[in-house]
Every structure is written in C-alpha cells, then in structure tokens.
Motif scaffolding. Structure first.
Motif, PDB file in Angstrom:
ATOM      1  N   PRO A   1     -39.158  70.644  20.376  1.00  0.00           N
ATOM      2  CA  PRO A   1     -37.794  71.035  20.764  1.00  0.00           C
ATOM      3  C   PRO A   1     -36.691  70.533  19.833  1.00  0.00           C
ATOM      4  O   PRO A   1     -35.706  71.234  19.610  1.00  0.00           O
ATOM      5  CB  PRO A   1     -37.651  70.445  22.167  1.00  0.00           C
ATOM      6  CG  PRO A   1     -39.037  70.422  22.706  1.00  0.00           C
ATOM      7  CD  PRO A   1     -39.914  70.103  21.525  1.00  0.00           C
ATOM      8  N   ALA A   2     -36.836  69.314  19.279  1.00  0.00           N
ATOM      9  CA  ALA A   2     -35.797  68.776  18.396  1.00  0.00           C
ATOM     10  C   ALA A   2     -36.117  69.007  16.922  1.00  0.00           C
ATOM     11  O   ALA A   2     -35.374  68.562  16.056  1.00  0.00           O
ATOM     12  CB  ALA A   2     -35.605  67.282  18.650  1.00  0.00           C
ATOM     13  N   GLY A   3     -37.205  69.719  16.644  1.00  0.00           N
ATOM     14  CA  GLY A   3     -37.600  69.945  15.261  1.00  0.00           C
ATOM     15  C   GLY A   3     -36.740  70.999  14.587  1.00  0.00           C
ATOM     16  O   GLY A   3     -36.186  71.899  15.225  1.00  0.00           O
ATOM     17  N   THR A   4     -36.668  70.904  13.266  1.00  0.00           N
ATOM     18  CA  THR A   4     -35.833  71.838  12.510  1.00  0.00           C
ATOM     19  C   THR A   4     -36.317  73.272  12.649  1.00  0.00           C
ATOM     20  O   THR A   4     -35.507  74.208  12.793  1.00  0.00           O
ATOM     21  CB  THR A   4     -35.800  71.422  11.032  1.00  0.00           C
ATOM     22  OG1 THR A   4     -35.145  70.144  10.927  1.00  0.00           O
ATOM     23  CG2 THR A   4     -35.051  72.429  10.179  1.00  0.00           C
ATOM     24  N   GLU A   5     -37.626  73.493  12.632  1.00  0.00           N
ATOM     25  CA  GLU A   5     -38.134  74.861  12.763  1.00  0.00           C
ATOM     26  C   GLU A   5     -37.740  75.449  14.110  1.00  0.00           C
ATOM     27  O   GLU A   5     -37.344  76.622  14.201  1.00  0.00           O
ATOM     28  CB  GLU A   5     -39.648  74.877  12.587  1.00  0.00           C
ATOM     29  CG  GLU A   5     -40.087  74.571  11.158  1.00  0.00           C
ATOM     30  CD  GLU A   5     -41.592  74.593  10.987  1.00  0.00           C
ATOM     31  OE1 GLU A   5     -42.320  74.660  12.018  1.00  0.00           O
ATOM     32  OE2 GLU A   5     -42.060  74.556   9.824  1.00  0.00           O
ATOM     33  N   ALA A   6     -37.838  74.657  15.175  1.00  0.00           N
ATOM     34  CA  ALA A   6     -37.465  75.148  16.498  1.00  0.00           C
ATOM     35  C   ALA A   6     -35.982  75.465  16.568  1.00  0.00           C
ATOM     36  O   ALA A   6     -35.572  76.510  17.106  1.00  0.00           O
ATOM     37  CB  ALA A   6     -37.840  74.111  17.557  1.00  0.00           C
ATOM     38  N   LEU A   7     -35.154  74.572  16.060  1.00  0.00           N
ATOM     39  CA  LEU A   7     -33.708  74.803  16.089  1.00  0.00           C
ATOM     40  C   LEU A   7     -33.336  76.045  15.293  1.00  0.00           C
ATOM     41  O   LEU A   7     -32.472  76.828  15.709  1.00  0.00           O
ATOM     42  CB  LEU A   7     -32.976  73.582  15.548  1.00  0.00           C
ATOM     43  CG  LEU A   7     -33.094  72.301  16.375  1.00  0.00           C
ATOM     44  CD1 LEU A   7     -32.376  71.152  15.677  1.00  0.00           C
ATOM     45  CD2 LEU A   7     -32.525  72.505  17.776  1.00  0.00           C
ATOM     46  N   ARG A   8     -33.985  76.234  14.154  1.00  0.00           N
ATOM     47  CA  ARG A   8     -33.698  77.411  13.338  1.00  0.00           C
ATOM     48  C   ARG A   8     -34.116  78.694  14.054  1.00  0.00           C
ATOM     49  O   ARG A   8     -33.398  79.700  14.011  1.00  0.00           O
ATOM     50  CB  ARG A   8     -34.408  77.301  11.986  1.00  0.00           C
ATOM     51  CG  ARG A   8     -33.781  76.256  11.072  1.00  0.00           C
ATOM     52  CD  ARG A   8     -34.551  76.142   9.751  1.00  0.00           C
ATOM     53  NE  ARG A   8     -34.618  77.429   9.054  1.00  0.00           N
ATOM     54  CZ  ARG A   8     -33.615  77.956   8.366  1.00  0.00           C
ATOM     55  NH1 ARG A   8     -32.451  77.327   8.287  1.00  0.00           N
ATOM     56  NH2 ARG A   8     -33.757  79.116   7.746  1.00  0.00           N
ATOM     57  N   ALA A   9     -35.277  78.667  14.708  1.00  0.00           N
ATOM     58  CA  ALA A   9     -35.714  79.856  15.448  1.00  0.00           C
ATOM     59  C   ALA A   9     -34.734  80.190  16.554  1.00  0.00           C
ATOM     60  O   ALA A   9     -34.370  81.363  16.756  1.00  0.00           O
ATOM     61  CB  ALA A   9     -37.117  79.623  16.019  1.00  0.00           C
ATOM     62  N   VAL A  10     -34.280  79.179  17.272  1.00  0.00           N
ATOM     63  CA  VAL A  10     -33.341  79.381  18.383  1.00  0.00           C
ATOM     64  C   VAL A  10     -32.000  79.901  17.871  1.00  0.00           C
ATOM     65  O   VAL A  10     -31.447  80.873  18.394  1.00  0.00           O
ATOM     66  CB  VAL A  10     -33.171  78.074  19.169  1.00  0.00           C
ATOM     67  CG1 VAL A  10     -31.981  78.162  20.121  1.00  0.00           C
ATOM     68  CG2 VAL A  10     -34.439  77.755  19.943  1.00  0.00           C
ATOM     69  N   VAL A  11     -31.470  79.242  16.848  1.00  0.00           N
ATOM     70  CA  VAL A  11     -30.154  79.636  16.327  1.00  0.00           C
ATOM     71  C   VAL A  11     -30.209  81.020  15.701  1.00  0.00           C
ATOM     72  O   VAL A  11     -29.348  81.878  15.959  1.00  0.00           O
ATOM     73  CB  VAL A  11     -29.652  78.593  15.315  1.00  0.00           C
ATOM     74  CG1 VAL A  11     -28.388  79.093  14.609  1.00  0.00           C
ATOM     75  CG2 VAL A  11     -29.363  77.275  16.017  1.00  0.00           C
ATOM     76  N   GLY A  12     -31.220  81.259  14.876  1.00  0.00           N
ATOM     77  CA  GLY A  12     -31.329  82.573  14.246  1.00  0.00           C
ATOM     78  C   GLY A  12     -31.470  83.692  15.257  1.00  0.00           C
ATOM     79  O   GLY A  12     -30.841  84.752  15.125  1.00  0.00           O
ATOM     80  N   LEU A  13     -32.276  83.465  16.292  1.00  0.00           N
ATOM     81  CA  LEU A  13     -32.444  84.476  17.334  1.00  0.00           C
ATOM     82  C   LEU A  13     -31.156  84.696  18.105  1.00  0.00           C
ATOM     83  O   LEU A  13     -30.753  85.840  18.356  1.00  0.00           O
ATOM     84  CB  LEU A  13     -33.567  84.048  18.285  1.00  0.00           C
ATOM     85  CG  LEU A  13     -33.838  84.974  19.474  1.00  0.00           C
ATOM     86  CD1 LEU A  13     -34.196  86.378  19.005  1.00  0.00           C
ATOM     87  CD2 LEU A  13     -34.944  84.393  20.356  1.00  0.00           C
ATOM     88  N   ALA A  14     -30.497  83.608  18.496  1.00  0.00           N
ATOM     89  CA  ALA A  14     -29.258  83.739  19.266  1.00  0.00           C
ATOM     90  C   ALA A  14     -28.191  84.482  18.480  1.00  0.00           C
ATOM     91  O   ALA A  14     -27.507  85.360  19.023  1.00  0.00           O
ATOM     92  CB  ALA A  14     -28.761  82.355  19.672  1.00  0.00           C
ATOM     93  N   TRP A  15     -28.033  84.150  17.203  1.00  0.00           N
ATOM     94  CA  TRP A  15     -27.042  84.843  16.389  1.00  0.00           C
ATOM     95  C   TRP A  15     -27.381  86.325  16.242  1.00  0.00           C
ATOM     96  O   TRP A  15     -26.495  87.189  16.307  1.00  0.00           O
ATOM     97  CB  TRP A  15     -26.942  84.200  15.014  1.00  0.00           C
ATOM     98  CG  TRP A  15     -26.243  82.868  15.013  1.00  0.00           C
ATOM     99  CD1 TRP A  15     -25.571  82.282  16.049  1.00  0.00           C
ATOM    100  CD2 TRP A  15     -26.161  81.956  13.915  1.00  0.00           C
ATOM    101  NE1 TRP A  15     -25.077  81.068  15.669  1.00  0.00           N
ATOM    102  CE2 TRP A  15     -25.423  80.842  14.374  1.00  0.00           C
ATOM    103  CE3 TRP A  15     -26.654  81.968  12.611  1.00  0.00           C
ATOM    104  CZ2 TRP A  15     -25.151  79.745  13.531  1.00  0.00           C
ATOM    105  CZ3 TRP A  15     -26.386  80.896  11.785  1.00  0.00           C
ATOM    106  CH2 TRP A  15     -25.637  79.794  12.239  1.00  0.00           C
ATOM    107  N   SER A  16     -28.657  86.622  16.064  1.00  0.00           N
ATOM    108  CA  SER A  16     -29.063  88.018  15.912  1.00  0.00           C
ATOM    109  C   SER A  16     -28.783  88.819  17.181  1.00  0.00           C
ATOM    110  O   SER A  16     -28.234  89.933  17.125  1.00  0.00           O
ATOM    111  CB  SER A  16     -30.556  88.075  15.579  1.00  0.00           C
ATOM    112  OG  SER A  16     -31.023  89.405  15.544  1.00  0.00           O
ATOM    113  N   VAL A  17     -29.159  88.260  18.338  1.00  0.00           N
ATOM    114  CA  VAL A  17     -28.916  88.954  19.606  1.00  0.00           C
ATOM    115  C   VAL A  17     -27.430  89.123  19.848  1.00  0.00           C
ATOM    116  O   VAL A  17     -26.954  90.191  20.252  1.00  0.00           O
ATOM    117  CB  VAL A  17     -29.586  88.194  20.772  1.00  0.00           C
ATOM    118  CG1 VAL A  17     -29.174  88.786  22.109  1.00  0.00           C
ATOM    119  CG2 VAL A  17     -31.100  88.231  20.622  1.00  0.00           C
TER     120      VAL A  17
END
Length: 339
Positions: free
Chosen positions: A307-323
C-alpha cells in the motif's frame, strides 16, 4: 523521463541518477520539528552516493542558513554545507535589494533569519516607521506579534511597498500543524487591503535563487505541499516529486487537475532512489510493476502491491487521473493507501 498516465512521469532509472540536483523542502520532507523524517538520512545518503547534489530549500524564514545547516548536520544528513541551504528570506532580500537603493532602511517584520540576508544585501533593518524605511519586509518568526504587525500595517498604509518571504498559511511542527507566515501576512492584509510581493514558493524567485547559489542543470523539486512545493515547481518549469510525509495527502493529489500535478509521487524520500515505472491503463484498472489498482464505483483501491510502495501509489494516482480526465468523476482513495 517520459510522461504517461495523464501526466505522471516515468523512468526506468532511479530519480537520483536522472536528475543532477534535488531542491528539497525541509519541513515535512526532511524533518518535522527537531527530528528527521524516518528514512530521510538513508535515502539522501544514497541519493548523494548516486551523484545527486542536494539543496535544502525552505519557505521558513525564521532561521539563518547556518542554523538550518547545523540542524541538518546534527541529524547526520550527508555532506551539508551552509551554502546548500537556501531560504525564502534570501530570495526576498534579493527582490528588495533589486527594488531599492543600496543602504536603504527597511522595516523588518521577522527575526534574525530575515535580518541576516537583508544586511548581506546591503540593506539596513529598522523597526519603526519613524526610522523612515523605504519598504516593509516580512518573514516568519515565532516571536512576531501585534506590535510588529501593526507597525508594518501603518507603514503600508503610508504607501511603502510590502515584500513577504512566503505565504504558507500553516507550518508542520512536532506537536501538529501551526499557523505559518501566510496567516500573519493575512492579518496585515485584513488591516490594509494590500497584497505583498512574495518571494517564496509557489513563486519562482526562491527556485531562481537556489539555482544561482547552488547550480544544477536538471533539477527536481521535492516537497510535501501541493500549494507551495508542487505549484512552485510548475511555475518554475521544473519536474517534481510529491512525498506523503507532511501536509498534502494522497486524496489531494488525485484531485489535482491537469497542469497542476506533480511529476512523480512516493511515500517518502526513498522514492528518490527508485525507478518509477510506466503505469499501464485498461479502463477502470491500472498496473505499475507488481501493483494493480482498480476503481469500483467511486473508490480507488489496491488489488496487489504494498500500500505505501511507489508502484502502488503510481498505479492509484495514474488510474485516478485517467478516470477523472475522461469522466470528471469525483473519486476517493481507499484509506489504507499511502499509510
């Protein structure tokens, strides 16, 4: 570095090898109060070993660069020279010195952290309108009180130009969030109706001052505040890394509109020494390395990954921005993310 996922930057190399200078915010990034942010010493030591130069850039004008550097050395930050610290007091002193004749008296609203840079620029600090100052210069100090604020208000009402080191409304401390210089600036605004010339973040003057003093051809701004650090990087035309150890939250990051977003996101300064892999998008799902994020209804959550890893944060942020960009949806992040 390439841009993907609605503006999120990506690189297969650690940021500390891609950028030659980190312009690091201090409060909430490197330390909180007298204590180092957990992991900061290790991360910055590794970044320095990778060849990245470190500059410490702060809107806080309460202390001198030497005092800040001493604090950093006490915390065992790597190879800290006094010249590596650049404050908004130095930036505002530069602005004032460019605006008034050398040797001019200026009304000081602040402490020694502001007095020193003003005097270095050949200006004379006074404390009363009766001393015939030609400008008002304001910076944060915990001892600033009603008398200084009132004297500044009288001088501004008399027509003197007003300069402020920064307008941060709050400042993180070991005990919690406290009023910052912007709150004191607002007090004078309320009394005078005037607005100051501001040197600190998010204005670019502080970054210009840092580049002039420290050097660097390909800098990265690192900060915890979207409204100062990240907006300042955007104003300066510089890439940025947002960390979650201070004021701004992951929720606030995903709510940012195009043109207002950090280039990179990580939980803390360890992100300087990590690769930031491309986010692969597929409708309401995103993958970054071993992490997978998904949107269900209006909640962005993690299916796989730390949950606090960079890959997870990037997946969450990238997805949220795209949506958000394709639907203007209002999203929230799962409460376990970024913790």
């Amino acid at each position: 570095m390439t841009l993907s996922a609605a503006g999120l930057g990506s690189t297969t190399q650690p940021l500390s090898t891609v950028y030659d200078l980190a312009m690091l915010d201090l409060d909430g990034v490197v330390y909180v109060g007298r204590d180092a942010v957990p992991g900061a010493v290790k991360a910055l030591t590794e970044a320095r070993t990778n060849g990245m130069r470190l500059s410490y850039v702060t809107n806080n004008a309460a202390r001198t660069p030497h005092e800040v550097a001493e604090h950093l050395r006490e915390l065992a930050m790597p190879e800290v020279d006094d010249g590596d610290v650049v404050t908004s007091a130095q930036a505002v002193a530069h602005l004032v010195a460019d605006a008034v004749p050398t040797g001019s008296p200026v009304l000081l609203v602040g402490g020694d952290g502001l007095r020193g840079p003003l005097e270095e620029r050949g200006l004379r600090c006074v404390t009363s309108l009766a001393d015939e100052p030609v400008a008002v210069v304001q910076g944060f100090h915990p001892d600033v009180g009603w008398r200084q604020l009132s004297e500044a208000s009288f001088a501004i009402q008399a027509g003197l130009p007003w300069f402020a080191s920064n307008t941060d409304l709050t400042i993180p401390t070991a005990r919690g969030i406290a009023p910052g210089n912007g709150s004191l600036v607002q007090t004078i605004r309320n009394a005078t109706g005037a607005s100051p010339v501001v040197a600190g973040k998010p204005q670019k003057a502080l970054f210009d001052e840092t580049m002039e003093r420290v050097g660097g051809r390909h800098p990265l701004v690192v900060g915890d505040r979207l409204d100062t650090d990240i907006d300042g990087a955007i104003n300066a035309g510089t890439d940025s890394l947002a960390v979650l150890t201070g004021v701004s939250t992951l929720q606030e990051i995903i709510e940012r509109a195009p043109g207002q977003r950090p280039t990179f996101v990580s939980a803390d300064l360890a992100g300087l020494n990590e690769s930031h892999l491309e986010v692969e998008l597929d409708g309401d799902r995103a993958r970054c390395g071993a992490a997978t994020a998904v949107v269900r209804e209006t909640v962005v959550s993690l299916e796989t990954g730390e949950p606090a890893g960079t890959e997870a944060l990037r997946a969450v942020v990238g997805l949220a921005w795209s949506v958000r960009d394709r639907s203007d949806a209002s999203l929230t992040v799962d409460g376990t993310l970024g913790a």
